[in-house]
Design a protein around this motif. Sequence first.
Motif, mmCIF file in Angstrom:
data_model
loop_
_atom_site.group_PDB
_atom_site.id
_atom_site.type_symbol
_atom_site.label_atom_id
_atom_site.label_comp_id
_atom_site.label_asym_id
_atom_site.label_seq_id
_atom_site.Cartn_x
_atom_site.Cartn_y
_atom_site.Cartn_z
ATOM 1 N N GLU A 13 -34.855 13.453 -18.214
ATOM 2 C CA GLU A 13 -34.803 12.641 -16.985
ATOM 3 C C GLU A 13 -33.832 11.470 -17.153
ATOM 4 N N LEU A 14 -33.889 10.849 -18.343
ATOM 5 C CA LEU A 14 -32.990 9.711 -18.596
ATOM 6 C C LEU A 14 -31.537 10.185 -18.586
ATOM 7 N N ARG A 15 -31.289 11.332 -19.225
ATOM 8 C CA ARG A 15 -29.905 11.843 -19.257
ATOM 9 C C ARG A 15 -29.407 12.108 -17.843
ATOM 10 N N LYS A 16 -30.290 12.699 -17.038
ATOM 11 C CA LYS A 16 -29.916 13.017 -15.646
ATOM 12 C C LYS A 16 -29.581 11.719 -14.900
ATOM 13 N N TRP A 17 -30.392 10.697 -15.118
ATOM 14 C CA TRP A 17 -30.191 9.406 -14.447
ATOM 15 C C TRP A 17 -28.847 8.804 -14.871
ATOM 16 N N GLN A 21 -25.725 7.916 -12.426
ATOM 17 C CA GLN A 21 -25.137 6.567 -12.312
ATOM 18 C C GLN A 21 -23.624 6.630 -12.451
ATOM 19 N N ALA A 22 -23.178 7.407 -13.439
ATOM 20 C CA ALA A 22 -21.728 7.525 -13.660
ATOM 21 C C ALA A 22 -21.063 8.158 -12.441
ATOM 22 N N GLN A 23 -21.712 9.208 -11.902
ATOM 23 C CA GLN A 23 -21.133 9.896 -10.736
ATOM 24 C C GLN A 23 -21.087 8.987 -9.517
ATOM 25 N N GLY A 55 -21.488 14.831 -23.530
ATOM 26 C CA GLY A 55 -22.025 16.180 -23.302
ATOM 27 C C GLY A 55 -21.753 16.653 -21.884
ATOM 28 N N HIS A 56 -21.888 15.735 -20.942
ATOM 29 C CA HIS A 56 -21.656 16.087 -19.536
ATOM 30 C C HIS A 56 -20.186 16.461 -19.312
ATOM 31 N N LEU A 57 -19.281 15.649 -19.846
ATOM 32 C CA LEU A 57 -17.850 15.931 -19.680
ATOM 33 C C LEU A 57 -17.486 17.276 -20.310
ATOM 34 N N GLU A 58 -18.084 17.545 -21.472
ATOM 35 C CA GLU A 58 -17.796 18.804 -22.160
ATOM 36 C C GLU A 58 -18.262 20.000 -21.324
ATOM 37 N N SER A 59 -19.483 19.915 -20.758
ATOM 38 C CA SER A 59 -19.944 21.075 -19.977
ATOM 39 C C SER A 59 -19.146 21.230 -18.692
#
Length: 287
Positions: A13-17, A21-23, A55-59
């Motif tokens: 949940e924290l990662r998703k948040w 925020q970045a988006q 991790g998000h940028l990589e995926s």
Amino acid sequence: MSTTVSKQQVTPELRKWIVEQAQAGHGAESVLKAMLASGWSEEVAVDAMETTLRGHLESQAVAQGLPPGVPVPDPDLAESPLYIDAGDRRVGVLQSMYNPRVVVFGNLLSGEECEQLIALATPRLARSLTVATKTGGEEVNADRTSNGMFFQRGENDLVQRIERRIARLVRWPEENGEGLQILQYGPGAEYKPHYDYFDPNEPGTPTILKRGGQRVGTLVMYLAEPEKGGGTVFPDVHLEVAPKRGNAVFFSYDRAHPSTRTLHGGAPVLQGEKWIATKWLRERRFE
Ligand code: PD2
Ligand code: ZN
């Protein structure tokens, strides 16, 4: 007396948040502030943000069809050192940037080491070849008007010493390095902009990759400086590194793709003679 530190868990949940925020365009500072305000320790919060966003940028990149990112050589600049202990030499850090990852080193080689490399290379020089991407062999290329030669890895004491120093400087195994290449550029000679990784779409690439995988980093060391011209240029970011004797420019690329912004070239020498030693670093042991 013992101190108990409760381990804070980074949940999905924290990662998703964090990604949300970045988006939404919130900067790292304000996201960090919000996390600190809700009780996260700074260390955990910074780490969670870094790993989540990386991790998000990589995926995202892989989803867009880019090859996956791989580990790369990486000098330890975490605490913005002015010098790095490279074992037998204290090497200066003159400049660094993250994207592309480029680091300019000062005083990596002594004047004497530069002269010795040139003297050992001179009788063995021949017109430079580049890898023929169609076949995996080698060919003369009009984009590269220099003379050059390769030392075997560990060929003599001098080469061995420099290779050990480089391995320590960029934290990458010596055995993953290709042999040191020496290049001489006279007036008018240049190396037109290119990528150092092997193009995955070229038919000869699978053969090339058998010897140690992709190239993931390059170190260009300047052995003799021309009076004018001959800088190493990175056109995507309008950067030019002056070819100062004893200094070096390092750059790494974690995937064989232009998104690394590592397009680079050797600008034409306008006056005098430029000599360099290049060390290309592979993913695995280079055979
Ligand atoms: O001589 C240079 O500055 C230069 C430029 C681009 C060297 C290389 N590439 C290389 O050796 O890969
Ligand atoms: Zn290059």
